[in-house]
Design a protein around this motif. Structure first.
Motif, mmCIF file in Angstrom:
data_model
loop_
_atom_site.group_PDB
_atom_site.id
_atom_site.type_symbol
_atom_site.label_atom_id
_atom_site.label_comp_id
_atom_site.label_asym_id
_atom_site.label_seq_id
_atom_site.Cartn_x
_atom_site.Cartn_y
_atom_site.Cartn_z
ATOM 1 N N VAL A 174 0.842 -1.203 0.000
ATOM 2 C CA VAL A 174 0.000 0.000 0.000
ATOM 3 C C VAL A 174 0.872 1.247 0.000
ATOM 4 N N ALA A 175 1.909 1.255 0.829
ATOM 5 C CA ALA A 175 2.805 2.415 0.888
ATOM 6 C C ALA A 175 3.518 2.624 -0.447
ATOM 7 N N ALA A 176 3.971 1.548 -1.069
ATOM 8 C CA ALA A 176 4.662 1.666 -2.362
ATOM 9 C C ALA A 176 3.708 2.155 -3.451
ATOM 10 N N THR A 177 2.476 1.663 -3.435
ATOM 11 C CA THR A 177 1.487 2.094 -4.429
ATOM 12 C C THR A 177 1.156 3.568 -4.235
ATOM 13 N N ARG A 178 0.981 3.986 -2.994
ATOM 14 C CA ARG A 178 0.693 5.393 -2.696
ATOM 15 C C ARG A 178 1.852 6.282 -3.148
ATOM 16 N N THR A 179 3.072 5.857 -2.880
ATOM 17 C CA THR A 179 4.249 6.630 -3.300
ATOM 18 C C THR A 179 4.316 6.732 -4.816
ATOM 19 N N ALA A 180 4.059 5.633 -5.500
ATOM 20 C CA ALA A 180 4.089 5.654 -6.968
ATOM 21 C C ALA A 180 3.021 6.593 -7.522
ATOM 22 N N MET A 181 1.837 6.592 -6.933
ATOM 23 C CA MET A 181 0.770 7.496 -7.404
ATOM 24 C C MET A 181 1.154 8.951 -7.185
ATOM 25 N N ARG A 182 1.835 9.239 -6.101
ATOM 26 C CA ARG A 182 2.263 10.622 -5.841
ATOM 27 C C ARG A 182 3.387 11.067 -6.764
ATOM 28 N N HIS A 183 4.182 10.126 -7.249
ATOM 29 C CA HIS A 183 5.332 10.458 -8.086
ATOM 30 C C HIS A 183 5.070 10.270 -9.571
ATOM 31 N N GLY A 184 3.864 10.421 -9.999
ATOM 32 C CA GLY A 184 3.592 10.365 -11.427
ATOM 33 C C GLY A 184 2.565 9.344 -11.833
ATOM 34 N N GLY A 185 2.143 8.509 -10.925
ATOM 35 C CA GLY A 185 1.122 7.528 -11.261
ATOM 36 C C GLY A 185 -0.188 8.178 -11.652
ATOM 37 N N SER A 186 -0.509 9.284 -11.012
ATOM 38 C CA SER A 186 -1.745 9.998 -11.362
ATOM 39 C C SER A 186 -1.652 10.582 -12.763
ATOM 40 N N ASP A 187 -0.459 10.980 -13.171
ATOM 41 C CA ASP A 187 -0.242 11.488 -14.521
ATOM 42 C C ASP A 187 -0.470 10.383 -15.553
ATOM 43 N N VAL A 188 0.081 9.214 -15.286
ATOM 44 C CA VAL A 188 -0.095 8.070 -16.177
ATOM 45 C C VAL A 188 -1.560 7.668 -16.223
ATOM 46 N N LEU A 189 -2.202 7.621 -15.056
ATOM 47 C CA LEU A 189 -3.607 7.238 -14.989
ATOM 48 C C LEU A 189 -4.489 8.212 -15.763
ATOM 49 N N THR A 190 -4.215 9.494 -15.672
ATOM 50 C CA THR A 190 -5.000 10.502 -16.395
ATOM 51 C C THR A 190 -4.904 10.291 -17.896
ATOM 52 N N GLU A 191 -3.696 10.108 -18.389
ATOM 53 C CA GLU A 191 -3.511 9.919 -19.832
ATOM 54 C C GLU A 191 -4.091 8.582 -20.298
#
Length: 161
Positions: free
Chosen positions: A125-142
């Motif tokens: 969970v911590a690794a997934t949260r960190t990845a989302m904060r470091h660009g995962g949301s950008d990838v998800l948006t596109e």
């Protein structure tokens, strides 16, 4: 438009979806170009409406992405397998729970990959949260924008003239 041409359009779209997961590859523009190619080969009102919608979605997506942090997924510790798993989860989720399933699918795919890699729930969970904060949301948006465009194209093929 023949079946082979439609398969080529679909292949270009799938390459675009995969390109979203690779930094520096203009995946969303591949998806958009495939829709334009389809509309040029099969010109009718619905095809041009899909192109117009795809263009609007991509422009809005670019505006949203400028507000998000830049992609630094590798710096967050996310490996290639996590990114691919998250993308596959979004694709599956998009079709299992139409449209809105891409978000939980993306998160679940990334989480499962991290759970396999790290072994525990808390660390995953911590690794997934960190990845989302470091660009995962950008990838998800596109990726979500590309899935919307691909869904509109599939809908136009199924219910169009």
């Amino acid at each position: 438009m023949g079946a082979w041409e439609l398969l080529l359009v679909a292949a270009v779209m799938l390459i675009g979806l995969a390109g979203v997961l690779v930094p520096g590859v203009p995946g969303s523009w591949f998806v958009w170009a495939a829709v334009v190619w389809w509309a040029l080969q099969d010109p009718h009102g619905l095809a041009w409406a899909v192109v117009g919608g795809a263009t609007a979605v991509l422009l809005v997506t670019q505006a949203v992405r400028w507000q998000l942090p830049p992609r630094r997924l590798r710096a967050s510790g996310a490996d290639r397998r996590m990114i691919v798993s998250a993308g596959a989860g979004a694709l599956i989720g998009f079709f299992v729970l139409p449209v809105v399933g891409a978000l939980p699918g993306f998160l679940l795919g990334g989480y499962l990959s991290e759970r396999l890699r790290l072994g525990g729930h808390g660390r995953a969970v911590a690794a997934t949260r960190t990845a989302m904060r470091h660009g995962g949301s950008d990838v998800l948006t596109e990726l979500f924008a590309c899935l919307l465009i691909m869904g509109a194209w599939l809908g136009a093929l199924m219910w169009g003239p």
